[in-house]
Design a protein around this motif. Structure first.
Motif, short mmCIF file in Angstrom:
data_model
loop_
_atom_site.label_atom_id
_atom_site.label_comp_id
_atom_site.label_asym_id
_atom_site.label_seq_id
_atom_site.Cartn_x
_atom_site.Cartn_y
_atom_site.Cartn_z
N ALA A 64 0.83 -1.21 0.00
CA ALA A 64 0.00 0.00 0.00
C ALA A 64 0.87 1.26 0.00
CB ALA A 64 -0.93 -0.01 1.20
N TYR A 65 1.96 1.21 0.76
CA TYR A 65 2.86 2.36 0.79
C TYR A 65 3.48 2.60 -0.58
CZ TYR A 65 6.75 5.40 2.07
OH TYR A 65 7.63 6.44 2.13
N ARG A 66 3.95 1.54 -1.22
CA ARG A 66 4.52 1.67 -2.57
C ARG A 66 3.49 2.23 -3.56
NH1 ARG A 66 7.70 -3.35 -1.74
NH2 ARG A 66 9.85 -2.63 -1.70
N THR A 68 1.26 4.36 -3.17
CA THR A 68 1.00 5.80 -3.08
C THR A 68 1.82 6.56 -4.11
OG1 THR A 68 2.70 6.26 -1.41
CG2 THR A 68 0.49 5.65 -0.60
N TRP A 72 8.44 10.56 -1.76
CA TRP A 72 8.97 9.82 -0.62
C TRP A 72 9.59 10.72 0.45
CZ3 TRP A 72 6.20 6.04 -1.43
CH2 TRP A 72 6.08 5.42 -2.67
N GLU A 76 3.89 12.99 4.87
CA GLU A 76 3.00 11.82 4.83
C GLU A 76 3.80 10.53 4.69
OE1 GLU A 76 2.58 14.51 2.80
OE2 GLU A 76 0.78 15.41 3.68
N ALA A 77 4.83 10.56 3.83
CA ALA A 77 5.66 9.38 3.64
C ALA A 77 6.40 9.04 4.94
CB ALA A 77 6.66 9.60 2.51
N ALA A 80 3.95 7.48 7.30
CA ALA A 80 3.59 6.12 6.89
C ALA A 80 4.70 5.12 7.22
CB ALA A 80 3.26 6.09 5.40
#
Length: 162
Positions: A64-66, A68, A72, A76-77, A80
């Motif tokens: 899910a992180y990837r 986005t 980076w 927000e990154a 996360a």
């Protein structure tokens, strides 16, 4: 892509198919297999039989992180990545994954000391988690499914349904 390991876990999976698809860990994770070898069944197995659902949750959090797509270096990154680390990587975390200490230490150093937030920071831990699941959880899942299909209760129920 990793190859199927040889050893005590291999014979149960060697050459098996589900419908038209070969029974592989990759096909299971991609949810390409028919019942009873579905991703939902595997998730249930991890939760109720192995008590190791955190491994799949960790992989899904990274995925899910990837997805986005970054950037980076954003707040927000950073938030996360911190959440993933606090939930799955820190020793004693609520859903700590089983990861070799050297991999865990490097990941923590990269995130906490160097401030890395690129998704590749998770690659080594992700690969170790996938390897553990492929070599342990997946063969156990297949044995569990096959054991259920061959249990006396299932045979009686199956006979009654005919």
């Amino acid at each position: 892509m990793a190859t199927q390991a040889s050893g005590p876990n291999t014979p149960i999976l060697s050459g098996k198919t589900v419908g038209e698809k070969r029974l592989t860990f990759q096909a299971l994770l991609a949810n390409e297999l028919d019942a009873p070898y579905t991703l939902a069944a595997f998730e249930e197995f991890l939760r109720v039989r192995e008590h190791s659902e955190e491994n799949l949750e960790f992989l899904n959090a990274i995925k899910a992180y990837r997805a986005t797509g970054g950037p980076w270096d954003s707040a927000e990154a950073k938030a996360a990545v911190a959440t993933i680390v606090q939930t799955y990587v820190n020793p004693g975390s609520p859903k700590e994954v089983n990861c070799p200490n050297i991999v865990r230490k490097k990941l923590l150093e990269d995130v906490q000391a160097a401030g890395m937030t690129d998704p590749d920071v998770f690659t080594a831990a992700e690969n170790k988690t996938l390897e553990l699941m492929r070599l342990s959880s997946f063969p156990h899942f297949v044995r569990w499914i096959e054991g259920k299909a061959n249990s006396p209760q299932d045979r009686v129920q199956g006979a009654g349904a005919q």
